[in-house]
Design a protein around this motif. Structure first.
Motif, PDB file in Angstrom:
ATOM      1  N   PHE A  58       8.483 -57.291 -10.618  1.00 48.84           N
ATOM      2  CA  PHE A  58       8.570 -57.922 -11.930  1.00 48.84           C
ATOM      3  C   PHE A  58       7.273 -57.741 -12.704  1.00 48.84           C
ATOM      4  CE2 PHE A  58      11.497 -60.389  -9.240  1.00 48.84           C
ATOM      5  CZ  PHE A  58      12.666 -60.258  -9.975  1.00 48.84           C
ATOM      6  N   SER A  59       7.384 -57.661 -14.024  1.00 49.47           N
ATOM      7  CA  SER A  59       6.205 -57.569 -14.885  1.00 49.47           C
ATOM      8  C   SER A  59       5.768 -58.936 -15.386  1.00 49.47           C
ATOM      9  CB  SER A  59       6.488 -56.654 -16.082  1.00 49.47           C
ATOM     10  OG  SER A  59       7.568 -57.159 -16.858  1.00 49.47           O
ATOM     11  N   LYS A  60       6.671 -59.917 -15.309  1.00 44.17           N
ATOM     12  CA  LYS A  60       6.348 -61.279 -15.742  1.00 44.17           C
ATOM     13  C   LYS A  60       7.003 -62.281 -14.802  1.00 44.17           C
ATOM     14  CE  LYS A  60       5.788 -60.475 -20.745  1.00 44.17           C
ATOM     15  NZ  LYS A  60       4.399 -60.951 -20.832  1.00 44.17           N
ATOM     16  N   HIS A  61       6.419 -63.488 -14.757  1.00 48.66           N
ATOM     17  CA  HIS A  61       7.022 -64.613 -14.056  1.00 48.66           C
ATOM     18  C   HIS A  61       6.789 -65.844 -14.904  1.00 48.66           C
ATOM     19  CE1 HIS A  61       7.077 -68.046 -11.237  1.00 48.66           C
ATOM     20  NE2 HIS A  61       8.092 -67.394 -10.708  1.00 48.66           N
ATOM     21  N   ASN A  62       7.884 -66.476 -15.332  1.00 43.78           N
ATOM     22  CA  ASN A  62       7.786 -67.630 -16.238  1.00 43.78           C
ATOM     23  C   ASN A  62       6.928 -67.304 -17.460  1.00 43.78           C
ATOM     24  OD1 ASN A  62       9.368 -69.065 -14.479  1.00 43.78           O
ATOM     25  ND2 ASN A  62       7.689 -70.254 -13.593  1.00 43.78           N
ATOM     26  N   ASN A  63       7.118 -66.096 -17.982  1.00 44.93           N
ATOM     27  CA  ASN A  63       6.416 -65.602 -19.170  1.00 44.93           C
ATOM     28  C   ASN A  63       4.933 -65.318 -18.944  1.00 44.93           C
ATOM     29  OD1 ASN A  63       8.666 -65.586 -20.945  1.00 44.93           O
ATOM     30  ND2 ASN A  63       8.471 -67.796 -21.224  1.00 44.93           N
ATOM     31  N   ASP A  64       4.457 -65.424 -17.721  1.00 44.35           N
ATOM     32  CA  ASP A  64       3.080 -65.056 -17.406  1.00 44.35           C
ATOM     33  C   ASP A  64       3.032 -63.578 -17.005  1.00 44.35           C
ATOM     34  OD1 ASP A  64       1.932 -67.671 -17.695  1.00 44.35           O
ATOM     35  OD2 ASP A  64       2.855 -68.201 -15.773  1.00 44.35           O
ATOM     36  N   SER A  65       2.097 -62.828 -17.555  1.00 46.81           N
ATOM     37  CA  SER A  65       1.932 -61.422 -17.203  1.00 46.81           C
ATOM     38  C   SER A  65       1.444 -61.297 -15.762  1.00 46.81           C
ATOM     39  CB  SER A  65       0.930 -60.750 -18.149  1.00 46.81           C
ATOM     40  OG  SER A  65       1.417 -60.759 -19.476  1.00 46.81           O
ATOM     41  N   LEU A  66       1.896 -60.238 -15.090  1.00 46.58           N
ATOM     42  CA  LEU A  66       1.533 -60.002 -13.704  1.00 46.58           C
ATOM     43  C   LEU A  66       0.695 -58.735 -13.561  1.00 46.58           C
ATOM     44  CD1 LEU A  66       4.918 -60.805 -11.915  1.00 46.58           C
ATOM     45  CD2 LEU A  66       3.046 -62.361 -12.510  1.00 46.58           C
ATOM     46  N   HIS A  67      -0.234 -58.758 -12.630  1.00 47.10           N
ATOM     47  CA  HIS A  67      -1.044 -57.600 -12.282  1.00 47.10           C
ATOM     48  C   HIS A  67      -0.667 -57.133 -10.877  1.00 47.10           C
ATOM     49  CE1 HIS A  67      -4.526 -57.724 -15.362  1.00 47.10           C
ATOM     50  NE2 HIS A  67      -3.508 -58.408 -15.842  1.00 47.10           N
ATOM     51  N   TYR A  68      -0.770 -55.837 -10.651  1.00 46.21           N
ATOM     52  CA  TYR A  68      -0.475 -55.251  -9.337  1.00 46.21           C
ATOM     53  C   TYR A  68      -1.765 -55.083  -8.537  1.00 46.21           C
ATOM     54  CZ  TYR A  68      -2.327 -51.034 -11.508  1.00 46.21           C
ATOM     55  OH  TYR A  68      -3.146 -50.151 -12.153  1.00 46.21           O
ATOM     56  N   GLU A  69      -1.647 -55.200  -7.219  1.00 48.28           N
ATOM     57  CA  GLU A  69      -2.718 -54.880  -6.283  1.00 48.28           C
ATOM     58  C   GLU A  69      -2.058 -54.233  -5.069  1.00 48.28           C
ATOM     59  OE1 GLU A  69      -5.109 -58.265  -5.313  1.00 48.28           O
ATOM     60  OE2 GLU A  69      -5.575 -58.742  -7.406  1.00 48.28           O
ATOM     61  N   ALA A  70      -2.223 -52.939  -4.879  1.00 50.58           N
ATOM     62  CA  ALA A  70      -1.624 -52.235  -3.745  1.00 50.58           C
ATOM     63  C   ALA A  70      -2.465 -52.450  -2.488  1.00 50.58           C
ATOM     64  CB  ALA A  70      -1.508 -50.742  -4.052  1.00 50.58           C
ATOM     65  N   GLU A  71      -1.796 -52.690  -1.358  1.00 50.48           N
ATOM     66  CA  GLU A  71      -2.519 -53.027  -0.135  1.00 50.48           C
ATOM     67  C   GLU A  71      -1.830 -52.433   1.097  1.00 50.48           C
ATOM     68  OE1 GLU A  71      -3.713 -57.055   0.212  1.00 50.48           O
ATOM     69  OE2 GLU A  71      -3.877 -57.365  -1.963  1.00 50.48           O
ATOM     70  N   LEU A  72      -2.628 -51.987   2.058  1.00 47.68           N
ATOM     71  CA  LEU A  72      -2.092 -51.698   3.378  1.00 47.68           C
ATOM     72  C   LEU A  72      -1.676 -53.023   4.008  1.00 47.68           C
ATOM     73  CD1 LEU A  72      -4.557 -49.046   4.871  1.00 47.68           C
ATOM     74  CD2 LEU A  72      -2.195 -48.669   4.130  1.00 47.68           C
ATOM     75  N   SER A  73      -0.441 -53.072   4.466  1.00 48.70           N
ATOM     76  CA  SER A  73       0.119 -54.321   4.992  1.00 48.70           C
ATOM     77  C   SER A  73       0.649 -54.071   6.401  1.00 48.70           C
ATOM     78  CB  SER A  73       1.251 -54.816   4.089  1.00 48.70           C
ATOM     79  OG  SER A  73       0.776 -54.993   2.757  1.00 48.70           O
ATOM     80  N   PHE A  74       0.351 -54.994   7.309  1.00 50.29           N
ATOM     81  CA  PHE A  74       0.704 -54.817   8.711  1.00 50.29           C
ATOM     82  C   PHE A  74       1.663 -55.905   9.176  1.00 50.29           C
ATOM     83  CE2 PHE A  74      -3.382 -52.693   8.232  1.00 50.29           C
ATOM     84  CZ  PHE A  74      -3.129 -51.467   8.833  1.00 50.29           C
ATOM     85  N   LEU A  75       2.575 -55.514  10.052  1.00 52.16           N
ATOM     86  CA  LEU A  75       3.506 -56.443  10.674  1.00 52.16           C
ATOM     87  C   LEU A  75       2.939 -56.889  12.013  1.00 52.16           C
ATOM     88  CD1 LEU A  75       6.410 -57.580  10.108  1.00 52.16           C
ATOM     89  CD2 LEU A  75       7.240 -55.795  11.658  1.00 52.16           C
ATOM     90  N   TYR A  76       2.924 -58.191  12.229  1.00 52.22           N
ATOM     91  CA  TYR A  76       2.389 -58.768  13.459  1.00 52.22           C
ATOM     92  C   TYR A  76       3.528 -59.052  14.426  1.00 52.22           C
ATOM     93  CZ  TYR A  76       0.233 -62.235  16.559  1.00 52.22           C
ATOM     94  OH  TYR A  76      -0.211 -62.929  17.652  1.00 52.22           O
ATOM     95  N   GLN A  77       3.417 -58.532  15.639  1.00 49.59           N
ATOM     96  CA  GLN A  77       4.393 -58.800  16.684  1.00 49.59           C
ATOM     97  C   GLN A  77       3.699 -58.796  18.039  1.00 49.59           C
ATOM     98  OE1 GLN A  77       7.061 -55.477  15.601  1.00 49.59           O
ATOM     99  NE2 GLN A  77       8.684 -56.989  15.249  1.00 49.59           N
ATOM    100  N   LYS A  78       3.972 -59.809  18.847  1.00 50.77           N
ATOM    101  CA  LYS A  78       3.486 -59.885  20.228  1.00 50.77           C
ATOM    102  C   LYS A  78       1.976 -59.672  20.335  1.00 50.77           C
ATOM    103  CE  LYS A  78       7.955 -58.487  22.079  1.00 50.77           C
ATOM    104  NZ  LYS A  78       8.720 -57.516  22.904  1.00 50.77           N
ATOM    105  N   GLY A  79       1.253 -60.309  19.423  1.00 52.89           N
ATOM    106  CA  GLY A  79      -0.195 -60.324  19.526  1.00 52.89           C
ATOM    107  C   GLY A  79      -0.916 -59.157  18.905  1.00 52.89           C
ATOM    108  N   GLN A  80      -0.192 -58.262  18.225  1.00 52.72           N
ATOM    109  CA  GLN A  80      -0.854 -57.097  17.633  1.00 52.72           C
ATOM    110  C   GLN A  80      -0.125 -56.627  16.382  1.00 52.72           C
ATOM    111  OE1 GLN A  80      -0.693 -53.818  20.427  1.00 52.72           O
ATOM    112  NE2 GLN A  80       1.394 -54.290  21.028  1.00 52.72           N
ATOM    113  N   PHE A  81      -0.757 -55.713  15.655  1.00 52.84           N
ATOM    114  CA  PHE A  81      -0.117 -55.079  14.503  1.00 52.84           C
ATOM    115  C   PHE A  81       0.717 -53.905  14.999  1.00 52.84           C
ATOM    116  CE2 PHE A  81      -4.010 -56.464  11.816  1.00 52.84           C
ATOM    117  CZ  PHE A  81      -3.451 -57.708  11.622  1.00 52.84           C
TER     118      PHE A  81
END
Length: 209
Positions: A58-81
């Protein structure tokens, strides 16, 4: 509860339900500089609830403008990524600035519905120091960065988080954003990738609403 898609090494696909998204802030020096933030003395941590996870950008939420931030994201399972994805940490920048100026929490700017968007997660055996992300908007490269530029590497992030918070299987850890953040314009095409040693691990495309 919202889910994310995990593509495993045996080609199977499953839906995973994170209990929460744990975010690391100010983990890239150049991003700290571009927002004129202070260099933190220790790792910055904040949370997004499961309700923040969305498949739509989305570009807006409740009429508030939104900014993007791209990130490496990890899934945690059984004590590790165990898996990696390209994540978009969406931010109400104006509201965040006002909250920071008053010393107040960021949830209104970071934890709203639709504030976390992810590509598919793909299984990984180890966290290669060459893991990297790229984000293109309308075909123009706007963000690139990876493990080698992080102040706190994924292994250190996990170690520090486990010192004070219980992580549950399926939780997502977003590891910070490199420089190049900006406002989302409705109708723009976003293409994100996670790569490692010239191999593309996962690609995602979104059209901003």
């Amino acid at each position: 509860m919202n889910t994310v898609t995990l593509r495993q090494s045996d080609k199977s696909v499953q839906q995973v339900t994170p209990s929460k998204v744990v975010c690391i802030g100010r983990n890239y020096v150049d991003h700290i500089k571009e927002l004129a933030n202070e260099m933190p003395d220790e790792m910055v941590v904040f949370l997004k609830p499961n309700s923040a996870i969305s498949t739509e950008l989305f570009s807006k939420h409740n009429n508030d403008s939104l900014h993007y931030e791209a990130e490496l994201s990890f899934l945690y399972q059984k004590g590790q990524f165990t898996a990696v994805a390209l994540g978009l940490d969406l931010t109400k920048r104006d509201i965040q600035s006002k909250l920071k100026a008053k010393g107040l929490p960021w949830e209104r700017a970071k934890g709203f519905n639709g504030a976390a968007v992810f590509s598919d997660f793909v299984s990984i055996d180890t966290i290669d120091p060459n893991l990297s992300l790229s984000l293109l908007i309308e075909g123009k490269l706007v963000q690139t960065g990876g493990v080698n530029l992080m102040m706190y590497k994924p292994e250190i992030i996990l170690e520090q988080l486990q010192n004070f918070i219980s992580l549950e299987d399926g939780d997502i850890i977003m590891t910070g954003t490199p420089k190049g953040v900006g406002q989302i314009v409705a109708g723009s095409e976003f293409v994100g990738k996670v790569t490692c040693r010239d191999e593309t691990l996962v690609t995602a495309k979104w059209l901003a609403n």
